[in-house]
Design an enzyme around this catalytic site. Structure first.
Site, short mmCIF file in Angstrom:
data_model
loop_
_atom_site.label_atom_id
_atom_site.label_comp_id
_atom_site.label_asym_id
_atom_site.label_seq_id
_atom_site.Cartn_x
_atom_site.Cartn_y
_atom_site.Cartn_z
CG PHE A 230 9.58 -4.71 5.02
CD1 PHE A 230 9.76 -4.12 3.77
CD2 PHE A 230 9.88 -6.06 5.17
CE1 PHE A 230 10.22 -4.88 2.69
CE2 PHE A 230 10.34 -6.82 4.11
CZ PHE A 230 10.51 -6.23 2.86
CG ASP A 251 11.14 1.26 6.01
OD1 ASP A 251 10.16 0.63 6.45
OD2 ASP A 251 11.08 1.97 4.98
CB SER A 252 13.74 1.13 1.30
OG SER A 252 12.34 1.17 1.21
CG ASN A 286 16.05 -3.75 -1.53
OD1 ASN A 286 15.60 -4.76 -1.00
ND2 ASN A 286 15.74 -3.40 -2.76
CB ALA A 287 13.86 -5.62 3.26
CG ASP A 307 4.30 -5.20 8.65
OD1 ASP A 307 3.51 -5.70 7.82
OD2 ASP A 307 4.02 -4.20 9.35
CB CYS A 347 -1.01 -5.66 4.52
SG CYS A 347 0.29 -4.90 3.55
N1 SAH Z 1 5.98 -2.56 10.19
C1 SAH Z 1 5.53 -1.21 9.94
C2 SAH Z 1 4.76 -1.05 8.65
C3 SAH Z 1 5.50 -1.47 7.41
S1 SAH Z 1 4.83 -0.81 5.96
C4 SAH Z 1 4.68 -0.74 11.12
O1 SAH Z 1 4.19 -1.58 11.86
O2 SAH Z 1 4.48 0.46 11.26
C5 SAH Z 1 6.00 -1.28 4.78
C6 SAH Z 1 7.32 -0.54 4.86
O3 SAH Z 1 8.18 -1.17 3.93
C7 SAH Z 1 7.32 0.93 4.48
O4 SAH Z 1 7.83 1.66 5.56
C8 SAH Z 1 8.24 1.04 3.26
O5 SAH Z 1 9.06 2.19 3.31
C9 SAH Z 1 9.07 -0.20 3.41
N2 SAH Z 1 9.64 -0.79 2.19
C10 SAH Z 1 9.04 -0.99 0.99
N3 SAH Z 1 9.86 -1.66 0.15
C11 SAH Z 1 11.01 -1.89 0.85
C12 SAH Z 1 12.24 -2.58 0.54
N4 SAH Z 1 12.42 -3.15 -0.63
N5 SAH Z 1 13.19 -2.64 1.49
C13 SAH Z 1 12.99 -2.07 2.71
N6 SAH Z 1 11.85 -1.43 3.04
C14 SAH Z 1 10.88 -1.34 2.14
#
Ligand code: SAH
Length: 404
Positions: A230, A251-252, A286-287, A307, A347
């Site tokens: 993420f 990230d997705s 997708n994470a 995160d 968060c």
């Molecule tokens: N770590 C980052 C903030 C993360 S915010 C920083 O410090 O700047 C959450 C992120 O998760 C977003 O960028 C969103 O695009 C991503 N996201 C949401 N669902 C997801 C998924 N299922 N797989 C991968 N990424 C995802």
């Protein structure tokens, strides 16, 4: 228009509402409003108990479930002057506690006694978010903009609109855009790492400023091969790169990864200071799927950052949110080598620190790993936590080490 407490409309609240205010909170829910007939949306009001005893001065919303946000426990004679003072105080607080960054939160709503107003600064650009009817009134907007201009001398002020919030507040739709100046994009530095900022793109208000101190903390312990799950625009990954032999961000969101790659280019000399001169690898995926595949393939890492976005948006989502957090943490723990570092965040306000640690303990048990806590952290100090208003504390960031 002068405001005096005697000319303000009066709202009476129930004993439950009174108890809430007396416990130090500043919100009164609509169900605790006894009478507010004829009070205009977004008004400054006095708040009283059922017998008429005054409890303070508040901002009223005719639409939100949070009907009242207390702004003072005293009568307020001059509201614009109070706003200006609160803005000056918020800026002075940052001067005292924020260092090593050109980007930080200048005003954090309730925690700065300015409920409904969020202001972030990215180098010369100031970004304003208005979350309530009262903060959206023209006189309040004018006062806020004038004070920010006078104190911060920004090259531009932009407004970031959350359409869902405006809908909840029954405010007419409005587009995000420049309120002042002409510059919507810049770069900024935090902890010595450089970032692009485009005021009119991106999620939330741009970068995740609440993680600023956690980036620096995580970098202290990061080593070896690192996976930033993420990763958005690379906040953690870029901070880890100088310490790690290889960093992969996942990230997705493709647009977020494109900015992450541009950020990596901005930091080339910094990244090249790392133990090996590898590029950061960005993976669009997708994470959940990726971690499952990597765990099945027995991939190993020395540092993993998790995160995710807020899984629990309301308290009804808590159980499914905890299942989501546990799945991620379990898989990450299985992939960490002995001595590996886990940086795991949430968060979601509805997931308390205690519940988050319980989830992590259970994930460690299931993964058959011993986990020692190095740091249990929260949001950066420019997002202050106001005791007695628990909603102001939302970010958890746990840094732990796997010992076997
Ligand atoms: N770590 C980052 C903030 C993360 S915010 C920083 O410090 O700047 C959450 C992120 O998760 C977003 O960028 C969103 O695009 C991503 N996201 C949401 N669902 C997801 C998924 N299922 N797989 C991968 N990424 C995802």
């Amino acid at each position: 228009m002068p405001y005096t407490s005697s000319t303000l409309p009066k709202i009476k609240i129930s004993p439950r509402g009174v108890t809430r205010l007396k416990s130090g909170h500043v919100w009164v829910y609509r169900s605790d409003i006894v009478s507010a007939s004829g009070v205009l949306p977004g008004s400054l009001v006095t708040v009283a108990d059922e017998r008429g005893k005054l409890l303070g001065t508040a901002l009223y919303s005719s639409s939100s479930q949070i009907a009242i946000r207390l702004i003072s426990r005293e009568p307020v004679a001059d509201f614009p002057a109070l706003l200006r003072q609160r803005i000056a105080d918020a800026i002075a607080y940052r001067e005292q506690i924020v260092h090593h960054t050109e980007a930080y939160r200048v005003i954090f709503s309730e925690a700065d006694f300015l409920p409904g107003l969020i202001v972030d600064r990215y180098n010369g650009i100031v970004s304003v978010q208005i979350l309530t009817q009262a903060m959206d009134t023209e006189p309040v907007r004018q006062t806020v903009l004038a004070e920010l201009t006078e104190r911060l001398h920004p090259a531009a002020i932009i407004e970031r609109v959350d359409p869902r919030v405006r809908e909840l507040e029954s405010l007419p739709p409005r587009a995000s855009g420049l309120l002042q100046g002409e510059k919507a994009a810049t770069t900024f530095t935090m902890n010595g790492v450089h970032f692009h900022y485009d005021a009119l793109e991106g999620q939330k208000t741009g970068a995740f400023l609440d993680q600023r101190e956690n980036y620096a903390a995580a970098a202290q312990y990061a080593h070896g091969e690192a996976l930033d799950v993420f990763c958005y625009q690379g906040g953690f990954a870029l901070h880890l790169a100088p310490r790690c032999s290889q960093v992969t961000g996942v990230d997705s969101s493709r647009p977020a990864l494109e900015v992450a790659d541009q950020n990596a280019a901005l930091n080339r000399p910094l990244i090249e200071r790392g133990p090996e001169k590898n590029e950061i690898e960005w993976i669009e995926a997708n994470a959940f799927d990726l971690l499952k595949d990597y765990a099945a393939a027995k991939r190993q890492y020395d540092t993993i950052v998790l995160d995710p976005p807020a899984f629990a948006k309301t308290k009804h989502d808590l159980d499914s949110a905890l299942r989501g957090y546990k799945e991620l943490n379990l898989r990450a723990l299985k992939m960490l080598r002995p001595g590996g570092i886990l940086v795991t965040c949430s968060c979601s306000y509805h997931v308390s620190q205690a519940v988050f640690l319980e989830m992590l303990a259970s994930a460690a048990l299931d993964a058959h790993r011993s986990l020692r806590l190095i740091e249990v952290r929260g949001q950066s100090k420019d997002h202050p936590i106001l005791l007695n208003v628990p909603e102001t504390a939302y970010l958890k960031c746990v840094i732990a080490i796997v010992s076997n």
